[in-house]
Motif scaffolding. Structure first.
Motif, PDB file in Angstrom:
ATOM      1  N   PHE A   1       0.843  -1.200   0.000  1.00 13.39           N
ATOM      2  CA  PHE A   1       0.000   0.000   0.000  1.00 13.39           C
ATOM      3  C   PHE A   1       0.879   1.250   0.000  1.00 13.39           C
ATOM      4  N   TYR A   2       2.118   1.104   0.445  1.00 15.16           N
ATOM      5  CA  TYR A   2       3.020   2.258   0.533  1.00 15.16           C
ATOM      6  C   TYR A   2       3.577   2.650  -0.832  1.00 15.16           C
ATOM      7  N   ASN A   3       3.339   1.851  -1.844  1.00 12.37           N
ATOM      8  CA  ASN A   3       3.994   2.036  -3.135  1.00 12.37           C
ATOM      9  C   ASN A   3       3.024   1.832  -4.292  1.00 12.37           C
ATOM     10  N   SER A   4       1.765   2.141  -4.069  1.00 13.20           N
ATOM     11  CA  SER A   4       0.749   1.941  -5.094  1.00 13.20           C
ATOM     12  C   SER A   4      -0.331   2.998  -4.927  1.00 13.20           C
ATOM     13  N   PRO A   5      -1.191   3.169  -5.930  1.00  9.33           N
ATOM     14  CA  PRO A   5      -2.266   4.157  -5.785  1.00  9.33           C
ATOM     15  C   PRO A   5      -3.455   3.644  -4.988  1.00  9.33           C
ATOM     16  N   TYR A   6      -3.292   2.502  -4.332  1.00  6.58           N
ATOM     17  CA  TYR A   6      -4.408   1.906  -3.591  1.00  6.58           C
ATOM     18  C   TYR A   6      -4.400   2.291  -2.110  1.00  6.58           C
ATOM     19  N   GLN A   7      -3.666   3.361  -1.729  1.00  6.90           N
ATOM     20  CA  GLN A   7      -3.517   3.690  -0.307  1.00  6.90           C
ATOM     21  C   GLN A   7      -4.849   3.937   0.388  1.00  6.90           C
ATOM     22  N   PHE A   8      -5.860   4.337  -0.365  1.00  6.33           N
ATOM     23  CA  PHE A   8      -7.151   4.654   0.255  1.00  6.33           C
ATOM     24  C   PHE A   8      -7.762   3.443   0.960  1.00  6.33           C
ATOM     25  N   VAL A   9      -7.453   2.246   0.482  1.00  4.16           N
ATOM     26  CA  VAL A   9      -7.937   1.040   1.163  1.00  4.16           C
ATOM     27  C   VAL A   9      -7.268   0.920   2.529  1.00  4.16           C
ATOM     28  N   ALA A  10      -5.976   1.208   2.578  1.00  3.95           N
ATOM     29  CA  ALA A  10      -5.251   1.173   3.844  1.00  3.95           C
ATOM     30  C   ALA A  10      -5.808   2.212   4.816  1.00  3.95           C
ATOM     31  N   ILE A  11      -6.115   3.394   4.326  1.00  2.00           N
ATOM     32  CA  ILE A  11      -6.672   4.448   5.185  1.00  2.00           C
ATOM     33  C   ILE A  11      -7.979   3.981   5.813  1.00  2.00           C
ATOM     34  N   GLN A  12      -8.813   3.331   5.018  1.00  2.00           N
ATOM     35  CA  GLN A  12     -10.075   2.823   5.558  1.00  2.00           C
ATOM     36  C   GLN A  12      -9.833   1.758   6.625  1.00  2.00           C
ATOM     37  N   GLN A  13      -8.922   0.846   6.371  1.00  2.00           N
ATOM     38  CA  GLN A  13      -8.685  -0.225   7.338  1.00  2.00           C
ATOM     39  C   GLN A  13      -8.063   0.311   8.631  1.00  2.00           C
ATOM     40  N   ILE A  14      -7.132   1.238   8.500  1.00  2.00           N
ATOM     41  CA  ILE A  14      -6.519   1.825   9.698  1.00  2.00           C
ATOM     42  C   ILE A  14      -7.570   2.565  10.515  1.00  2.00           C
ATOM     43  N   ALA A  15      -8.454   3.308   9.852  1.00  2.00           N
ATOM     44  CA  ALA A  15      -9.529   4.019  10.556  1.00  2.00           C
ATOM     45  C   ALA A  15     -10.414   3.037  11.320  1.00  2.00           C
ATOM     46  N   LYS A  16     -10.667   1.897  10.712  1.00  2.00           N
ATOM     47  CA  LYS A  16     -11.518   0.896  11.358  1.00  2.00           C
ATOM     48  C   LYS A  16     -10.835   0.306  12.591  1.00  2.00           C
ATOM     49  N   TRP A  17      -9.517   0.151  12.537  1.00  2.00           N
ATOM     50  CA  TRP A  17      -8.779  -0.323  13.700  1.00  2.00           C
ATOM     51  C   TRP A  17      -8.731   0.732  14.809  1.00  2.00           C
ATOM     52  N   LEU A  18      -8.510   1.985  14.418  1.00  2.00           N
ATOM     53  CA  LEU A  18      -8.345   3.047  15.410  1.00  2.00           C
ATOM     54  C   LEU A  18      -9.662   3.479  16.044  1.00  2.00           C
ATOM     55  N   HIS A  19     -10.733   3.447  15.243  1.00  2.00           N
ATOM     56  CA  HIS A  19     -12.036   3.925  15.723  1.00  2.00           C
ATOM     57  C   HIS A  19     -13.120   2.917  15.334  1.00  2.00           C
ATOM     58  N   PRO A  20     -13.105   1.745  15.944  1.00  2.00           N
ATOM     59  CA  PRO A  20     -14.021   0.667  15.534  1.00  2.00           C
ATOM     60  C   PRO A  20     -15.496   1.031  15.660  1.00  2.00           C
ATOM     61  N   ASP A  21     -15.859   1.822  16.639  1.00  2.00           N
ATOM     62  CA  ASP A  21     -17.269   2.194  16.787  1.00  2.00           C
ATOM     63  C   ASP A  21     -17.712   3.164  15.693  1.00  2.00           C
ATOM     64  N   LEU A  22     -16.865   4.136  15.394  1.00  2.00           N
ATOM     65  CA  LEU A  22     -17.203   5.115  14.350  1.00  2.00           C
ATOM     66  C   LEU A  22     -17.333   4.458  12.980  1.00  2.00           C
ATOM     67  N   PHE A  23     -16.516   3.452  12.734  1.00  2.00           N
ATOM     68  CA  PHE A  23     -16.460   2.860  11.400  1.00  2.00           C
ATOM     69  C   PHE A  23     -16.922   1.405  11.390  1.00  2.00           C
ATOM     70  N   ALA A  24     -17.890   1.117  12.224  1.00  2.00           N
ATOM     71  CA  ALA A  24     -18.414  -0.253  12.298  1.00  2.00           C
ATOM     72  C   ALA A  24     -18.983  -0.711  10.962  1.00  2.00           C
ATOM     73  N   ASP A  25     -19.544   0.204  10.192  1.00  2.00           N
ATOM     74  CA  ASP A  25     -20.176  -0.165   8.915  1.00  2.00           C
ATOM     75  C   ASP A  25     -19.232  -0.037   7.721  1.00  2.00           C
ATOM     76  N   LEU A  26     -18.030   0.450   7.949  1.00  2.00           N
ATOM     77  CA  LEU A  26     -17.080   0.608   6.850  1.00  2.00           C
ATOM     78  C   LEU A  26     -16.432  -0.740   6.545  1.00  2.00           C
ATOM     79  N   ASP A  27     -16.352  -1.092   5.268  1.00  2.00           N
ATOM     80  CA  ASP A  27     -15.817  -2.393   4.862  1.00  2.00           C
ATOM     81  C   ASP A  27     -14.677  -2.198   3.862  1.00  2.00           C
TER      82      ASP A  27
END
Length: 376
Positions: free
Chosen positions: A322-348
């Motif tokens: 993810f650090y070397n491709s244009p797909y970083q937005f997927v990583a941002i979503q997953q990190i957000a889900k780890w950091l704020h599981p309640d806020l992003f419970a519906d994010l997949d």
């Protein structure tokens, strides 16, 4: 001699325009370093200065991203063997593509490059210093071969969009590039809009770059790349004030003293580089049970003694590329889900990546990009 009439000549012109291929036109483009470079577009023959550049080329050409590639660096099969194997299965001809060494390590064969007669050579911005010191740009220019820089690694949050637009221009895929940029932007807003409204407390996050790749501890990220992704996802990057650039190292004592709330380790299947290593093997179709075992093993190192994240199980593994491709937005979503599981419970994030594959990429999607110790 009898000359053809105007109607006959017009008919010939129409026929020719439908049979003959469109000629490439010289266009001046601006690469991510600000250089103005003249390139005949759309390009028909391209050399990839890094094999992993196929990540963005594939997003622009769902049918056959290799159809204009005449040579590439030999890193994809080693750095991301699962993706390479998937592309090889679908496009077996890539096994015969000429391969190159790197500009940075001085193994790039310029004579071989010239012999392949590319319309353009793509180079990552991190190779700029080595490229200039070796005089490659001038040497290639004498052969009429332009070189352009793209960047998905040094400042990806700043340079991904211009790099994609540049590639869209070069490949004659400008609308596809804009569609991808919109998809990416919308995915990031699914995180940033929620955070802006909720304004939650930000956890301290330590991102370990390629944990287990070597016995040393610990590589990390400054105020860019995964460091910036953490901040966009609603966290505080622990190493931001320690590492002045994009990449660097922190001492084990600094990790213990900072006592991060969350730990994220980047990983991949690096058997070709470090056989039997402790790296966390996440990626395309990865064995997550084995990745989980290795991730847990890494928490036993002295650098993580008594750290809050380890005590609470807030330790996660994520695909390094993810650090070397244009797909970083997927990583941002997953990190957000780890950091704020309640806020992003519906994010997949997995569904987001699956949608990206379905819409833009030529491969069938396979999960395996994330693993976590939380709750396990």
């Amino acid at each position: 001699m009898r000359f053809p009439g105007r109607s006959a000549m017009f008919a010939f012109g129409v026929l020719a325009s439908t049979v003959l291929p469109a000629m490439a036109d010289p266009v001046t483009v601006k690469d991510v370093t600000g250089r103005d470079v003249e390139v005949n577009v759309p390009v028909k023959h391209v050399i990839l200065g890094e094999g992993r550049q196929i990540y963005f080329l594939a997003a622009l050409d769902k049918e056959n991203p290799f159809q204009h590639v005449v040579g590439w660096r030999d890193d994809l099969a080693k750095a991301d063997p699962e993706s390479y194997a998937a592309y090889l299965a679908k496009y077996p001809g890539i096994a015969k593509l000429p391969t190159f060494g790197g500009m940075k390590d001085g193994t790039f064969d310029i004579e071989q490059a010239v012999s392949l007669k590319p319309d353009v050579i793509l180079m990552n911005i991190d190779a700029k210093t080595a490229t200039e010191e070796a005089g490659y740009i001038e040497k290639l220019a004498k052969a009429g071969i332009p070189l352009v820089y793209v960047d998905f690694r040094e400042r990806p949050m700043e340079n991904t969009e211009p790099s994609m637009r540049l590639m869209g221009k070069l490949m004659g895929k400008e609308q596809v590039a804009e569609d991808f940029i919109t998809f990416r932007s919308d995915a990031i807003k699914q995180v940033t809009d929620v955070l802006e409204k909720a304004n939650p407390k930000k956890p301290v996050v330590f991102v370990e770059r390629a944990g287990g790749y070597s016995d040393d501890c610990c590589m990390s990220f400054g105020n860019e790349n995964f460091g910036k992704m953490v901040e966009l996802a609603g966290g505080i990057n622990m190493a931001r004030k320690i590492i002045p650039g994009t990449f660097g190292t922190v001492n084990p004592e600094q990790i213990i003293a900072s006592n991060p709330d969350q730990v994220i380790v980047t990983g991949g299947m690096w058997e070709a580089y470090v056989p039997g290593g402790d790296w966390v093997g996440v990626g395309y179709g990865a064995d997550l049970a084995e990745a989980h075992r290795k991730l847990d093993k890494l928490t036993k190192r002295p650098a993580f003694t008594g750290v809050k994240a380890v005590r609470n199980g807030d330790v996660h593994g994520i695909w390094h590329q993810f650090y070397n491709s244009p797909y970083q937005f997927v990583a941002i979503q997953q990190i957000a889900k780890w950091l704020h599981p309640d806020l992003f419970a519906d994010l997949d994030p997995d569904a987001t990546f699956r949608a990206l594959y379905a819409r833009f990429l030529p491969l069938d999607y396979k999960p395996g990009y994330f693993v976590s110790l939380k709750g396990e």
